[in-house]
Structures are given as structure tokens and as C-alpha cells.
Enzyme design. Structure first.
Site, PDB file in Angstrom:
ATOM      1  CE  LYS A   1      -2.406  -1.301   3.434  1.00  0.00           C
ATOM      2  NZ  LYS A   1      -0.873  -2.505   3.740  1.00  0.00           N
TER       3      LYS A   1
ATOM      4  NE  ARG B   1      -4.033  -1.902   9.864  1.00  0.00           N
ATOM      5  CZ  ARG B   1      -3.489  -0.627   9.430  1.00  0.00           C
ATOM      6  NH1 ARG B   1      -3.790   0.345   9.418  1.00  0.00           N
ATOM      7  NH2 ARG B   1      -2.529  -1.488   9.596  1.00  0.00           N
TER       8      ARG B   1
ATOM      9  NE  ARG C   1       8.060  -2.416   6.089  1.00  0.00           N
ATOM     10  CZ  ARG C   1       6.948  -2.396   6.354  1.00  0.00           C
ATOM     11  NH1 ARG C   1       6.065  -1.591   5.652  1.00  0.00           N
ATOM     12  NH2 ARG C   1       5.782  -2.645   7.653  1.00  0.00           N
TER      13      ARG C   1
ATOM     14  NE  ARG D   1       6.433   0.053   9.843  1.00  0.00           N
ATOM     15  CZ  ARG D   1       5.715  -0.341   9.367  1.00  0.00           C
ATOM     16  NH1 ARG D   1       5.183   0.691   8.057  1.00  0.00           N
ATOM     17  NH2 ARG D   1       4.230  -1.207   9.613  1.00  0.00           N
TER      18      ARG D   1
ATOM     19  NE  ARG E   1       2.418  -4.823  11.161  1.00  0.00           N
ATOM     20  CZ  ARG E   1       3.355  -5.333  10.061  1.00  0.00           C
ATOM     21  NH1 ARG E   1       4.057  -5.279  10.031  1.00  0.00           N
ATOM     22  NH2 ARG E   1       2.839  -4.260   8.918  1.00  0.00           N
TER      23      ARG E   1
END
Ligand code: AP5
Length: 216
Positions: free
Chosen positions: A16, A91, A130, A163, A174
Site C-alpha cells: 500500500k 482498519r 523491509r 520497523r 498483525r
């Protein structure tokens, strides 16, 4: 691309944020990422940032009241002649209802909800590799930085970091939270004929071509 009030929905790691960066270049729209806003509060050590961090590092959603209030303030920045791109909000159904009320009050509406669909094994692979820019928050893949974790952001040369919610346990949580809380909003928007699914497997450019096609 004509459509300008856009919501980006999808599991963590679906791309996203990556696609939003490219969309922002094409559409002169207000971009709001609730995840980026929370991380910015955290790096500025605000009370909201400290509160949000407790939930984010565990992979949980930040409480609705805090999130909706922050989103509402950001939406105030929208000018009449620009659209918006929402990344990571809503969300859950409570947030979707709150957004609907906020938009009604401003006489605004959603043009399209893009659902980025990626299988779980690919999501885990993307999130585990990432790195994120400390300055502009752009996500990058460690492979794209040739395995050098100290390399700079390829957009602004800022420092990259991993992160803490990209740790294995937080990724698992998550994905569970997405299944339980966020997936119901797919039906919510499908019933309103707003949902468009984007197959998000393939290169970043291939996925963006599909996004452009969906927005024609
Ligand atoms: P948030 O920051 O919104 O995280 P997320 O939704 O979990 O999404 P991600 O940022 O992890 O993934 P993405 O889909 O943007 O993928 P990306 O482009 O980075 O939220 C973080 C936390 O904040 C939440 O867990 C929650 O605690 C809190 N929060 C935020 N909003 C909230 C809300 N509304 N309510 C309550 N709490 C909220 O890509 C991932 C990786 O894949 C990158 O390395 C990228 O380079 C790579 N990649 C991208 N596209 C491709 C491709 N096509 N092929 C290969 N690799 C790709």
C-alpha cells in the site's frame, strides 16, 4: 487518472505504501497514512506517539478513539480542489462508519477502495526484508539495497531502519489482526460497490499498471 478520493486497503506488507508513493506523483491529492502519522508522533516523542507505540510494537491496532481523532484532524488539511488517498485507514468497521460520518459532514464521498491482495507467505517475505526511511518513511526492500543495511533511502538519501513491528512475532500478530478486524471492511465496501481488487503479486511497476487501469 480521474478518480481522486481513494482508500488503500490490504494486509500488512501488501504494498500500500509503495503504491501510494507512485499514486501521489500522479494525483495531486492529500495523502494520509495513519501508520506514518503514528511513527512521526513517535519520533517527535509526543504523548500520542508514546501511547500508540505500546500497540504498534505488539502488532495491535491503536484504539479507535485516538486513531479517528488523528485522522479527522488530518482531513481538515484537504482543500476543495484536491482529493485524498487514505492508506491504512479505516482498519475496522467502527473506523469505516466514523469515516463515512466525517465525509458526510464535509459533503465528500469515496470514489474507490483499492484492495491489494497478496498471499501470506509473500507478505511475510516482504515484511521481513523491509527497511524504512527515517526521513520520508518510504519502504524499501533489503534486496533492493543490495543487502547493505546501512544504505540510504533511494528517494531522499535518508537513513534506513527496520520497523520493530517487522519482527517475526509482531508480523504474525498483525496478520491475525488483519484477518479478524480489517477483512470485514472488504464486504462493507463491496456492498457499497466501491471495492476493486488489485492482484498485487508481481513487480512494483506491474502492480502500479493494474492500479492505473483500475482508476481509469
Ligand atoms: P501501517 O504503517 O499502516 O502498516 P501496515 O498496514 O501493516 O502496512 P505496512 O506498512 O506494513 O505495509 P504496506 O502494505 O504499506 O507495504 P509496503 O509498501 O511497505 O500500520 C502500522 C501500525 O500502526 C499498525 O499495526 C497499527 O498498530 C497502527 N495503525 C495504523 N493505522 C491504524 C488504524 N487505522 N487503526 C489502528 N491502528 C493503526 O511494502 C512492504 C515491503 O514490500 C517493502 O519492503 C516494499 O519495498 C516491498 N514491496 C512492495 N511492493 C512489492 C512488490 N510488488 N513486489 C515485491 N516487493 C514489494
Amino acid at each position: 487518472m480521474d478518480t481522486s478520493n481513494i482508500i488503500l486497503v490490504g494486509p500488512p506488507g501488501a504494498g500500500k505504501g509503495t503504491q501510494a508513493i507512485m499514486l501521489r506523483e500522479k494525483l495531486d491529492a492529500l495523502y494520509i497514512s495513519t501508520g506514518d502519522l503514528f511513527r512521526s508522533h513517535l519520533s517527535n516523542e509526543t504523548d500520542l506517539g508514546k501511547e500508540a507505540q505500546k500497540y504498534m510494537s505488539a502488532g495491535e491496532l491503536v484504539p479507535d478513539a485516538l486513531t479517528i481523532n488523528m485522522l479527522s484532524q488530518e482531513l481538515e488539511k484537504k482543500s476543495d480542489d484536491h482529493g485524498f488517498i487514505l492508506d491504512g485507514f479505516p482498519r475496522n468497521v467502527v473506523q469505516a462508519d466514523a469515516l463515512s460520518e466525517l465525509l458526510d459532514r464535509k459533503d465528500l464521498s469515496i470514489d474507490v477502495v483499492l484492495f491489494f491482495n497478496v498471499p501470506n507467505d509473500e507478505l511475510v517475505r516482504r515484511l521481513s526484508t523491509r527497511y524504512t526511511c527515517k526521513v520520508c518513511q518510504a519502504p524499501q526492500n533489503i534486496n533492493q539495497s543490495e543487502g547493505n543495511v546501512t544504505s540510504k533511502c533511494n528517494l531522499c538519501e535518508g537513513e534506513l531502519y527496520q520497523r520493530n513491528d517487522d519482527a517475526p512475532e509482531a508480523i504474525k500478530r498483525r496478520l491475525d489482526v488483519y484477518d479478524q478486524e480489517t477483512k470485514p471492511i472488504l464486504n462493507y465496501y463491496e456492498e457499497q460497490n466501491l471495492l476493486t481488487e488489485i492482484n498485487s503479486v508481481g513487480s512494483v511497476e506491474e502492480v502500479f499498471t493494474r492500479v492505473e487501469g483500475a482508476l481509469q
